[in-house]
Design a protein around this motif. Sequence first.
Motif, PDB file in Angstrom:
ATOM      1  N   ALA A 194       0.841  -1.203   0.000  1.00 48.47           N
ATOM      2  CA  ALA A 194       0.000   0.000   0.000  1.00 48.47           C
ATOM      3  C   ALA A 194       0.869   1.243   0.000  1.00 48.47           C
ATOM      4  O   ALA A 194       0.559   2.233  -0.695  1.00 48.47           O
ATOM      5  CB  ALA A 194      -0.916  -0.010   1.210  1.00 48.47           C
TER       6      ALA A 194
ATOM      7  N   MET B  90       2.029   1.776  -3.457  1.00 45.33           N
ATOM      8  CA  MET B  90       0.927   2.295  -4.291  1.00 45.33           C
ATOM      9  C   MET B  90       0.786   3.789  -4.066  1.00 45.33           C
ATOM     10  O   MET B  90       0.592   4.563  -5.016  1.00 45.33           O
ATOM     11  CB  MET B  90      -0.377   1.593  -3.945  1.00 45.33           C
ATOM     12  N   ALA B  91       0.889   4.198  -2.796  1.00 49.21           N
ATOM     13  CA  ALA B  91       0.784   5.623  -2.482  1.00 49.21           C
ATOM     14  C   ALA B  91       1.919   6.394  -3.153  1.00 49.21           C
ATOM     15  O   ALA B  91       1.699   7.465  -3.736  1.00 49.21           O
ATOM     16  CB  ALA B  91       0.824   5.834  -0.979  1.00 49.21           C
TER      17      ALA B  91
ATOM     18  N   VAL C  30       1.162   6.767  -6.811  1.00 47.06           N
ATOM     19  CA  VAL C  30       0.135   7.784  -7.078  1.00 47.06           C
ATOM     20  C   VAL C  30       0.724   9.182  -6.905  1.00 47.06           C
ATOM     21  O   VAL C  30       0.508  10.063  -7.738  1.00 47.06           O
ATOM     22  CB  VAL C  30      -1.086   7.567  -6.157  1.00 47.06           C
TER      23      VAL C  30
ATOM     24  N   ILE D 261       3.058   9.980  -9.846  1.00 48.17           N
ATOM     25  CA  ILE D 261       2.322  10.302 -11.081  1.00 48.17           C
ATOM     26  C   ILE D 261       1.708  11.693 -10.976  1.00 48.17           C
ATOM     27  O   ILE D 261       1.782  12.488 -11.912  1.00 48.17           O
ATOM     28  CB  ILE D 261       1.243   9.238 -11.354  1.00 48.17           C
ATOM     29  N   ALA D 262       1.131  11.965  -9.798  1.00 50.65           N
ATOM     30  CA  ALA D 262       0.503  13.276  -9.619  1.00 50.65           C
ATOM     31  C   ALA D 262       1.556  14.376  -9.731  1.00 50.65           C
ATOM     32  O   ALA D 262       1.317  15.421 -10.357  1.00 50.65           O
ATOM     33  CB  ALA D 262      -0.202  13.346  -8.272  1.00 50.65           C
TER      34      ALA D 262
ATOM     35  N   LEU E 218       2.388  14.590 -13.595  1.00 49.19           N
ATOM     36  CA  LEU E 218       1.344  15.042 -14.515  1.00 49.19           C
ATOM     37  C   LEU E 218       0.732  16.371 -14.084  1.00 49.19           C
ATOM     38  O   LEU E 218       0.408  17.201 -14.923  1.00 49.19           O
ATOM     39  CB  LEU E 218       0.241  13.990 -14.633  1.00 49.19           C
ATOM     40  N   VAL E 219       0.564  16.552 -12.779  1.00 42.75           N
ATOM     41  CA  VAL E 219      -0.099  17.767 -12.312  1.00 42.75           C
ATOM     42  C   VAL E 219       0.934  18.801 -11.872  1.00 42.75           C
ATOM     43  O   VAL E 219       0.855  19.966 -12.241  1.00 42.75           O
ATOM     44  CB  VAL E 219      -1.081  17.447 -11.164  1.00 42.75           C
TER      45      VAL E 219
ATOM     46  N   THR F  91      -4.743   6.153 -16.777  1.00 45.31           N
ATOM     47  CA  THR F  91      -4.536   5.779 -15.379  1.00 45.31           C
ATOM     48  C   THR F  91      -3.864   4.415 -15.282  1.00 45.31           C
ATOM     49  O   THR F  91      -2.885   4.244 -14.548  1.00 45.31           O
ATOM     50  CB  THR F  91      -5.891   5.749 -14.634  1.00 45.31           C
TER      51      THR F  91
ATOM     52  N   MET G 293      -0.134   4.641 -16.557  1.00 46.62           N
ATOM     53  CA  MET G 293       0.756   5.352 -15.646  1.00 46.62           C
ATOM     54  C   MET G 293       0.958   4.552 -14.361  1.00 46.62           C
ATOM     55  O   MET G 293       2.064   4.482 -13.831  1.00 46.62           O
ATOM     56  CB  MET G 293       0.211   6.744 -15.322  1.00 46.62           C
ATOM     57  N   PHE G 294      -0.128   3.941 -13.869  1.00 50.08           N
ATOM     58  CA  PHE G 294      -0.023   3.159 -12.634  1.00 50.08           C
ATOM     59  C   PHE G 294       0.938   1.987 -12.823  1.00 50.08           C
ATOM     60  O   PHE G 294       1.860   1.791 -12.021  1.00 50.08           O
ATOM     61  CB  PHE G 294      -1.414   2.656 -12.220  1.00 50.08           C
TER      62      PHE G 294
END
Lengths: 176, 249
Positions: free
Chosen positions: B30, B33-34, B37, B40-41, B44-45, B90, B93-94
């Motif tokens: 987990a 995974m965090a 994320v 990626i954020a 991309l952002v 999604t 990228m994941f």
Amino acid sequence: MATQAHTEHPGGKPQFPPFNKETFASQLIWLAVFFIALYVIIARLAIPRIGGIVEARRDRVEGDLAEANNLKEQSSAAMAAYEKSLADARGRAQALANETREKLNAEADKARRSLEAELNAKLAQAEQTIAGTKTAAMANVRSIAVDTASAIVERLTGAAPAASAVEGAVADALKR
Amino acid sequence: MADPIHQFEIHNIVSLGSIGGHDIAFTNSALYMAIVVVGIAALLVGASSSRALVPGRMQSIAELSYEFVADTIQSTAGKEGMKFFPFVFTIFMFVLFANVIGIIPYTFTVTSHIIITAALALLVFLTVIVYGIYKNGLRFFGLFVPHGIPIYILPLIVFIEVLSFLSRPISHSVRLFANMLAGHITLKVFASFITLLGGFGIAGMAGATLPLALVVALFALELLVAFLQAYVFAILTCIYLNDAIHPGH
């Protein structure tokens, strides 16, 4: 490899971690949480923003290209206009030069003709005067010749000849 | 010799109790995974926050990945496939970030667990079925009946088509899982040869250069595999979605 011992398993039975069912529930829950979170971030934030940037750039490039084309057309139109006015000016200059030349030629012709006419008139007058003078002179010559001939004959012969005979002889002599 | 399986172990960081007899905990999986994320954020952002007309390095990468996925969808599923652009983007990228972060030594590879890849593959599979029936109704099942097949072999063909359709999530998930698992085990085995040989004095150290060179080469290969498998996972997703959008063969 897959059956290698792994000591942390509480049951004591060696288990391959990816096939350990005890971890499945946790993994699925966190996958759901993070995948949905990522989906929301990408769908709501990343795609509109990056899509906006890409679109804005494409619009900008297309706009710039259109403007460049526009300016190019303007400049070629200005070039064409310039060349046209240059050709017009050249044509006008040529016409003006022709006109001036013809006018000057015509004037020169006219002046020459009037001068020629004047000279011809003077020439004719002079010829007339000469002819008159010549006729008068010729008449004088005849009378002088008649007088002289009768005087010569009188001196030689002592008698004055008949006037008509002398005149006829002089006329014969002048005709020769 | 170090245990090559150890890297795939999942251990609890914070235990959160249990639901229906299953332990629920915030695990190292987990956590990664965090990290995926957040990474990626950030790319991309975060990297696109300046919205620069002339992009910087990171914004370039963000735009590149955006256009890469968009082109992949349009070339496999057409313009209508762009409906699924956020979904495919999604997934790509994941998987990509999970694969690439997993290559870094001492990290955990989220996609090396069959349950994760299977969940993603089933998500795609169910999306294809649900959207295919929603969009095309019963015509969706025309997917299993190719045109121009003689009637006497049609039942056999339909049986094969159905079977291959049902086996899609299995091949889709096992391909990614097995690639990640095998690659990491290979790396670990060759890396442990280095320390093993290094223990045998000077001659051993000289001999250890061979597995060291192999590990460097394998590392490059694994990086390629990490990208390639993310791409394969995404393009298969597009191809399956194309069946839902255009079910005619």
